[in-house]
Motif scaffolding. Structure first.
Motif, PDB file in Angstrom:
ATOM      1  N   THR A  59       0.845  -1.191   0.000  1.00 49.25           N
ATOM      2  CA  THR A  59       0.000   0.000   0.000  1.00 49.25           C
ATOM      3  C   THR A  59       0.883   1.245   0.000  1.00 49.25           C
ATOM      4  N   ALA A  60       0.329   2.322  -0.535  1.00 51.86           N
ATOM      5  CA  ALA A  60       1.042   3.603  -0.539  1.00 51.86           C
ATOM      6  C   ALA A  60       0.043   4.704  -0.837  1.00 51.86           C
ATOM      7  N   GLY A  61       0.511   5.933  -0.710  1.00 48.60           N
ATOM      8  CA  GLY A  61      -0.368   7.063  -0.928  1.00 48.60           C
ATOM      9  C   GLY A  61      -0.756   7.259  -2.375  1.00 48.60           C
ATOM     10  N   THR A  62       0.158   6.926  -3.292  1.00 53.48           N
ATOM     11  CA  THR A  62      -0.118   7.100  -4.717  1.00 53.48           C
ATOM     12  C   THR A  62       0.314   5.854  -5.490  1.00 53.48           C
ATOM     13  N   ALA A  63      -0.233   5.708  -6.692  1.00 53.02           N
ATOM     14  CA  ALA A  63       0.074   4.551  -7.530  1.00 53.02           C
ATOM     15  C   ALA A  63       1.498   4.581  -8.070  1.00 53.02           C
TER      16      ALA A  63
ATOM     17  N   HIS B 260       4.096   4.225  -6.579  1.00 51.38           N
ATOM     18  CA  HIS B 260       4.964   3.312  -5.836  1.00 51.38           C
ATOM     19  C   HIS B 260       4.703   1.838  -6.133  1.00 51.38           C
ATOM     20  N   GLN B 261       3.802   1.548  -7.061  1.00 54.17           N
ATOM     21  CA  GLN B 261       3.411   0.154  -7.252  1.00 54.17           C
ATOM     22  C   GLN B 261       4.522  -0.727  -7.809  1.00 54.17           C
ATOM     23  N   LEU B 262       5.510  -0.143  -8.476  1.00 55.07           N
ATOM     24  CA  LEU B 262       6.606  -0.946  -9.011  1.00 55.07           C
ATOM     25  C   LEU B 262       7.468  -1.559  -7.916  1.00 55.07           C
ATOM     26  N   ALA B 263       7.305  -1.080  -6.678  1.00 53.23           N
ATOM     27  CA  ALA B 263       8.075  -1.646  -5.571  1.00 53.23           C
ATOM     28  C   ALA B 263       7.762  -3.123  -5.373  1.00 53.23           C
ATOM     29  N   LEU B 264       6.565  -3.548  -5.757  1.00 50.14           N
ATOM     30  CA  LEU B 264       6.224  -4.966  -5.656  1.00 50.14           C
ATOM     31  C   LEU B 264       7.174  -5.822  -6.490  1.00 50.14           C
ATOM     32  N   ASP B 265       7.507  -5.345  -7.688  1.00 47.91           N
ATOM     33  CA  ASP B 265       8.331  -6.141  -8.590  1.00 47.91           C
ATOM     34  C   ASP B 265       9.829  -5.916  -8.411  1.00 47.91           C
ATOM     35  N   HIS B 266      10.233  -4.690  -8.077  1.00 47.07           N
ATOM     36  CA  HIS B 266      11.674  -4.461  -7.993  1.00 47.07           C
ATOM     37  C   HIS B 266      12.226  -4.636  -6.582  1.00 47.07           C
ATOM     38  N   ALA B 267      11.357  -4.744  -5.584  1.00 52.48           N
ATOM     39  CA  ALA B 267      11.839  -4.910  -4.215  1.00 52.48           C
ATOM     40  C   ALA B 267      11.307  -6.184  -3.559  1.00 52.48           C
ATOM     41  N   MET B 268       9.990  -6.378  -3.555  1.00 56.69           N
ATOM     42  CA  MET B 268       9.415  -7.498  -2.814  1.00 56.69           C
ATOM     43  C   MET B 268       9.634  -8.848  -3.494  1.00 56.69           C
TER      44      MET B 268
ATOM     45  N   SER C  39      -4.150   5.054  -2.002  1.00 56.05           N
ATOM     46  CA  SER C  39      -5.227   5.654  -1.209  1.00 56.05           C
ATOM     47  C   SER C  39      -6.513   5.801  -2.003  1.00 56.05           C
ATOM     48  N   GLU C  40      -6.386   6.157  -3.299  1.00 55.29           N
ATOM     49  CA  GLU C  40      -7.586   6.381  -4.104  1.00 55.29           C
ATOM     50  C   GLU C  40      -8.335   5.092  -4.433  1.00 55.29           C
ATOM     51  N   ASP C  41      -7.715   3.950  -4.177  1.00 56.70           N
ATOM     52  CA  ASP C  41      -8.387   2.672  -4.449  1.00 56.70           C
ATOM     53  C   ASP C  41      -9.418   2.307  -3.388  1.00 56.70           C
ATOM     54  N   TRP C  42      -9.378   3.022  -2.255  1.00 59.20           N
ATOM     55  CA  TRP C  42     -10.332   2.730  -1.186  1.00 59.20           C
ATOM     56  C   TRP C  42     -11.423   3.793  -1.184  1.00 59.20           C
ATOM     57  N   GLY C  43     -12.409   3.603  -2.036  1.00 57.99           N
ATOM     58  CA  GLY C  43     -13.508   4.555  -2.126  1.00 57.99           C
ATOM     59  C   GLY C  43     -14.614   4.233  -1.154  1.00 57.99           C
ATOM     60  N   ALA C  44     -15.001   5.186  -0.332  1.00 59.88           N
ATOM     61  CA  ALA C  44     -16.097   5.020   0.627  1.00 59.88           C
ATOM     62  C   ALA C  44     -15.908   3.777   1.503  1.00 59.88           C
ATOM     63  N   GLY C  45     -14.623   3.505   1.864  1.00 59.04           N
ATOM     64  CA  GLY C  45     -14.339   2.396   2.759  1.00 59.04           C
ATOM     65  C   GLY C  45     -14.261   1.040   2.102  1.00 59.04           C
ATOM     66  N   GLY C  46     -14.503   0.987   0.780  1.00 60.50           N
ATOM     67  CA  GLY C  46     -14.446  -0.295   0.074  1.00 60.50           C
ATOM     68  C   GLY C  46     -13.447  -0.251  -1.056  1.00 60.50           C
ATOM     69  N   ALA C  47     -13.115  -1.411  -1.593  1.00 60.78           N
ATOM     70  CA  ALA C  47     -12.147  -1.481  -2.675  1.00 60.78           C
ATOM     71  C   ALA C  47     -12.803  -1.105  -3.999  1.00 60.78           C
ATOM     72  N   SER C  48     -12.038  -0.458  -4.875  1.00 63.02           N
ATOM     73  CA  SER C  48     -12.529  -0.156  -6.212  1.00 63.02           C
ATOM     74  C   SER C  48     -12.767  -1.467  -6.964  1.00 63.02           C
ATOM     75  N   HIS C  49     -13.518  -1.377  -8.051  1.00 61.82           N
ATOM     76  CA  HIS C  49     -13.834  -2.586  -8.822  1.00 61.82           C
ATOM     77  C   HIS C  49     -12.565  -3.257  -9.329  1.00 61.82           C
ATOM     78  N   GLU C  50     -11.641  -2.465  -9.866  1.00 59.97           N
ATOM     79  CA  GLU C  50     -10.400  -3.034 -10.400  1.00 59.97           C
ATOM     80  C   GLU C  50      -9.579  -3.698  -9.294  1.00 59.97           C
ATOM     81  N   LEU C  51      -9.463  -3.027  -8.151  1.00 59.85           N
ATOM     82  CA  LEU C  51      -8.728  -3.605  -7.027  1.00 59.85           C
ATOM     83  C   LEU C  51      -9.412  -4.868  -6.533  1.00 59.85           C
ATOM     84  N   GLY C  52     -10.735  -4.833  -6.454  1.00 57.10           N
ATOM     85  CA  GLY C  52     -11.475  -6.002  -6.000  1.00 57.10           C
ATOM     86  C   GLY C  52     -11.238  -7.208  -6.895  1.00 57.10           C
ATOM     87  N   GLU C  53     -11.223  -6.991  -8.200  1.00 55.42           N
ATOM     88  CA  GLU C  53     -10.975  -8.088  -9.132  1.00 55.42           C
ATOM     89  C   GLU C  53      -9.566  -8.640  -8.975  1.00 55.42           C
ATOM     90  N   ARG C  54      -8.618  -7.754  -8.757  1.00 53.72           N
ATOM     91  CA  ARG C  54      -7.223  -8.193  -8.587  1.00 53.72           C
ATOM     92  C   ARG C  54      -7.062  -8.992  -7.297  1.00 53.72           C
TER      93      ARG C  54
END
Length: 203
Positions: free
Chosen positions: A118-122, A124-132, A152-167
Motif C-alpha cells: 500500500t502507498a499514498g499514490t500509484a 509506488h506500485q513498481l516496488a512490488l516487482d523491484h523490491a518485494m 489511497s484512491e483505491d479505497w472509495g467510501a471504505g471499500g475497494a474499487s472494482h479493479e482492485l477487488g478483481e485483482r
C-alpha cells in the motif's frame, strides 16, 4: 481433512491501516477460493507493529524472545503466507524487512506467498516487482503471479474499487491453487521415536 493455516503478515504502522485492510481482503479471497476447492483453512494474522520491540531484541541478541517465537513458528509452519507492507522510499518498510531478516533462512522454502503493498499514490506500485519479489525469490518462496498494490484512491467510501477487488480475487485464487496443490505438512513430532538419554545409558 487436515485444516491448514494461512499466515497473514501486516506491516502497517497505524490503527486502523490500509495495509491491514488489504491484508484482510486478500485473506478473505484466499479462504473463499480454498473453500471452493474443499480445503479447510484458518488464518493467523500477525500485526508486526505489535512485535517491533521483540524484533529489535532478536536483532541484537540473535534469539527470539517468548513473544516472538510463536510468531516465527506460525509463519514457518503455515501452508501459505500473505505478506503486506506499506511502501516507504520506494521499497518495503524497515519493520517488514526486519521481520524477514529474523526468519530462518529456509522458513519459507517452497511456501506459497501472496504479496501486497500500500502507498499514498500509484507511483509506488513498481516496488512490488523491484523490491518485494526479489526478496522472496531469495527466500525460495513460491510467489503468486499476481501481486496486489493499493493506493489511497483505491479505497472509495471504505471499500475497494472494482479493479482492485478483481485483482484481490484473482490473487486469492492463485494462492489457493498453490496451497491446495502442496502436500499437507505432517504435524508429527520428528523426535517422537528417539529414546531419551536415560534409556540409552541403560542399554
Amino acid at each position: 481433512m487436515t485444516t491448514r493455516t494461512l499466515a497473514v503478515v501486516s506491516a502497517g504502522l497505524s490503527t486502523p491501516s490500509s495495509t491491514r485492510l488489504l491484508a484482510d481482503r486478500l485473506a478473505d479471497a484466499a479462504v473463499a477460493a480454498l473453500a471452493e476447492r474443499g480445503a479447510e483453512v484458518r488464518t493467523e494474522t500477525i500485526e508486526l507493529r505489535e512485535h517491533a520491540r521483540d524484533l529489535a531484541d532478536h536483532l541484537v541478541t540473535g534469539f527470539p524472545n517468548a513473544g516472538l517465537r510463536p510468531v516465527l513458528d506460525t509463519v514457518a509452519g503455515a501452508a501459505g503466507l500473505i505478506a503486506v507492507t506499506p511502501i516507504f522510499s520506494a521499497s518495503y518498510s524497515g519493520l517488514f524487512k526486519t521481520f524477514v531478516d529474523v526468519l530462518d533462512r529456509d522458513a519459507l522454502y517452497g511456501t506459497p506467498v501472496l504479496l501486497g503493498a500500500t502507498a499514498g499514490t500509484a507511483r509506488h506500485q513498481l516496488a512490488l516487482d523491484h523490491a518485494m519479489r526479489p526478496l522472496f525469490a531469495y527466500l525460495h518462496a513460491a510467489v503468486t503471479p499476481t501481486a496486489v498494490f493499493a493506493a489511497s484512491e483505491d479505497w472509495g467510501a471504505g471499500g475497494a474499487s472494482h479493479e482492485l477487488g478483481e485483482r484481490i480475487i484473482r490473487a486469492g485464487g492463485e494462492l489457493a491453487g498453490l496451497v491446495a496443490a502442496r502436500p499437507a505438512s505432517s504435524t508429527a513430532d520428528p523426535f517422537a521415536d528417539v529414546p531419551d538419554f536415560t534409556t540409552l545409558l541403560s542399554r
